[in-house]
Structures are given as C-alpha cells and as structure tokens.
Design a protein around this motif. Structure first.
Motif, PDB file in Angstrom:
ATOM      1  N   PRO A 284      -3.518   4.447  22.103  1.00 44.46           N
ATOM      2  CA  PRO A 284      -3.591   4.189  23.555  1.00 44.46           C
ATOM      3  C   PRO A 284      -5.029   4.160  24.079  1.00 44.46           C
ATOM      4  CG  PRO A 284      -1.966   5.898  23.078  1.00 44.46           C
ATOM      5  CD  PRO A 284      -2.684   5.622  21.800  1.00 44.46           C
ATOM      6  N   ASP A 285      -5.961   4.848  23.402  1.00 46.41           N
ATOM      7  CA  ASP A 285      -7.359   4.851  23.825  1.00 46.41           C
ATOM      8  C   ASP A 285      -8.037   3.501  23.643  1.00 46.41           C
ATOM      9  OD1 ASP A 285      -7.328   7.447  24.651  1.00 46.41           O
ATOM     10  OD2 ASP A 285      -8.332   8.272  22.896  1.00 46.41           O
ATOM     11  N   LEU A 286      -7.345   2.556  23.022  1.00 38.05           N
ATOM     12  CA  LEU A 286      -7.933   1.230  22.794  1.00 38.05           C
ATOM     13  C   LEU A 286      -8.371   0.585  24.110  1.00 38.05           C
ATOM     14  CD1 LEU A 286      -8.316  -0.400  20.133  1.00 38.05           C
ATOM     15  CD2 LEU A 286      -6.342  -1.762  20.835  1.00 38.05           C
ATOM     16  N   GLU A 287      -7.654   0.859  25.194  1.00 44.89           N
ATOM     17  CA  GLU A 287      -7.987   0.232  26.478  1.00 44.89           C
ATOM     18  C   GLU A 287      -9.153   0.932  27.174  1.00 44.89           C
ATOM     19  OE1 GLU A 287      -4.333  -0.246  28.682  1.00 44.89           O
ATOM     20  OE2 GLU A 287      -3.981  -2.129  27.612  1.00 44.89           O
ATOM     21  N   LEU A 288      -9.648   2.023  26.576  1.00 42.61           N
ATOM     22  CA  LEU A 288     -10.834   2.713  27.096  1.00 42.61           C
ATOM     23  C   LEU A 288     -12.064   2.413  26.242  1.00 42.61           C
ATOM     24  CD1 LEU A 288      -9.285   6.281  27.600  1.00 42.61           C
ATOM     25  CD2 LEU A 288      -9.215   4.335  29.185  1.00 42.61           C
TER      26      LEU A 288
END
Length: 202
Positions: free
Chosen positions: A178-182
């Motif tokens: 989920p951290d991919l978008e950060l």
C-alpha cells in the motif's frame, strides 16, 4: 567463438549523467480511500505499475555520474530485457534465456531472488568485469528463464501539506505494498526465475 573484450571503456547505458536532472515539484492528490503522490503538473508516463517515477532526461547529456542510475534508462532495460551496458537485447535468440551479471557477494535482495541490476548481454560481460573493480573479484554470470516486475527502490513521503519531504530514502517497496502510492521510484526491481549458472566467455 569467443567474445572479444572491448579495449575502450564505454559508459554503461543505465549510468546517470549530470544533465539528467529535472526540476520537479511534488504534491499529494486525492484518490479513493486516501492520497497519492503526484507531480504538480502530471503527464503521461509519470506512473508505471501504480508508482510515481522520478522524472529525468533520457538523452545522456553532461558528464557521467557513476554514483547514480538514470531511472528511465534502468526501467527500460528491465522492462525490455536490454543490456545495461549497450542497450541491445540481452535475450539469447537461440534459447530465449536472458543473460545476467550479478555479484557473488550480492545483497540480501539478490539472495532472495530479486535485483535492481538490469541484464548484461554476453558480448558486454567481459568488458563489465574488466572495468568494474568489484565484479573483477565477485562476478556471477547466470542465465534467467524469465524476469517479473517485483517492486521498486524508492523514496517514501508522508502525506502532508507542502513542502513534501521524504521520511525514508532508498526503501524497497513491493508492487503489492500500500505504501507504493507514497513512493517516488528510482529503480525497478525484478524477480528472477529459473536462474542457472553460466560460463564467463573471454
């Protein structure tokens, strides 16, 4: 027939240049369920595999910077299975297998079966070993049946008001994370499949 060693040094295709740097302004924009990192003026090609990529020039202008890798050129070599030195195909036309040059003292990521190093074609392997002091003593040549996008090496940012600043640099972020978008991706990581030792031809 043996491949001759090139006598004049070539700057590998993936190496960064001083002219690669592009000014960029980051911000967070709304998405369903939260926020994602974006450029102030987003454009086609900024994202790949759901992650924002570092913007850089592609044309290799200025002086080579051997401490950096050009994000777009590294990504291109990974995605198209091109040699990181000459940018030609690293796929053997007879077997369909991909030629790869790794370090026998590779980090834990290589032992786990994924890498940030693009392929190296058979013709360029002797040259790469000759001119890289580390590989001269730690070269591991393999062929690979397939390579699958796995993650990115990236800077991670906390969703906040401008100025947007990173809280972790050079992090390994999986494409399923989920951290991919950060993240602002600097290198694509691929998982290697069906890895077999190969002989170094000199």
């Amino acid at each position: 027939m043996r491949n001759p060693i090139t006598t004049s040094f070539r700057v590998p295709f993936v190496i960064g240049y001083t002219g690669d740097v592009v000014r960029q302004s980051l911000k967070f924009v709304p998405r369903p369920g939260g926020l994602k990192l974006s450029y102030d003026a987003p454009r086609a090609g900024d994202w790949a595999y759901g992650v924002l990529r570092l913007r850089q020039n592609f044309r290799r202008s200025g002086r080579p910077d051997f401490k950096t890798v050009n994000t777009r050129r590294q990504w291109r070599c990974m995605a198209k299975r091109l040699c990181q030195v000459c940018a030609r195909s690293a796929v053997d036309p007879d077997t369909g297998r991909i030629s790869w040059l790794l370090s026998s003292e590779g980090g834990c990521h290589e032992r786990d079966g994924f890498t940030n190093a693009p392929p190296t074609c058979k013709a360029c392997i002797p040259e790469a070993i000759t001119y890289c002091p580390h590989l001269r003593h730690n070269a591991m040549v393999v062929t690979v049946g397939d390579s699958i996008p796995y993650g990115v090496r990236a800077d991670l940012f906390l969703p906040c008001l401008p100025p947007v600043v990173p809280y972790e640099r050079n992090a390994v972020v999986l494409l399923s994370d989920p951290d991919l978008e950060l993240a602002l991706a600097r290198e694509l990581l691929v998982r290697l499949r069906d890895v077999r030792p190969a002989r170094i031809e000199r």
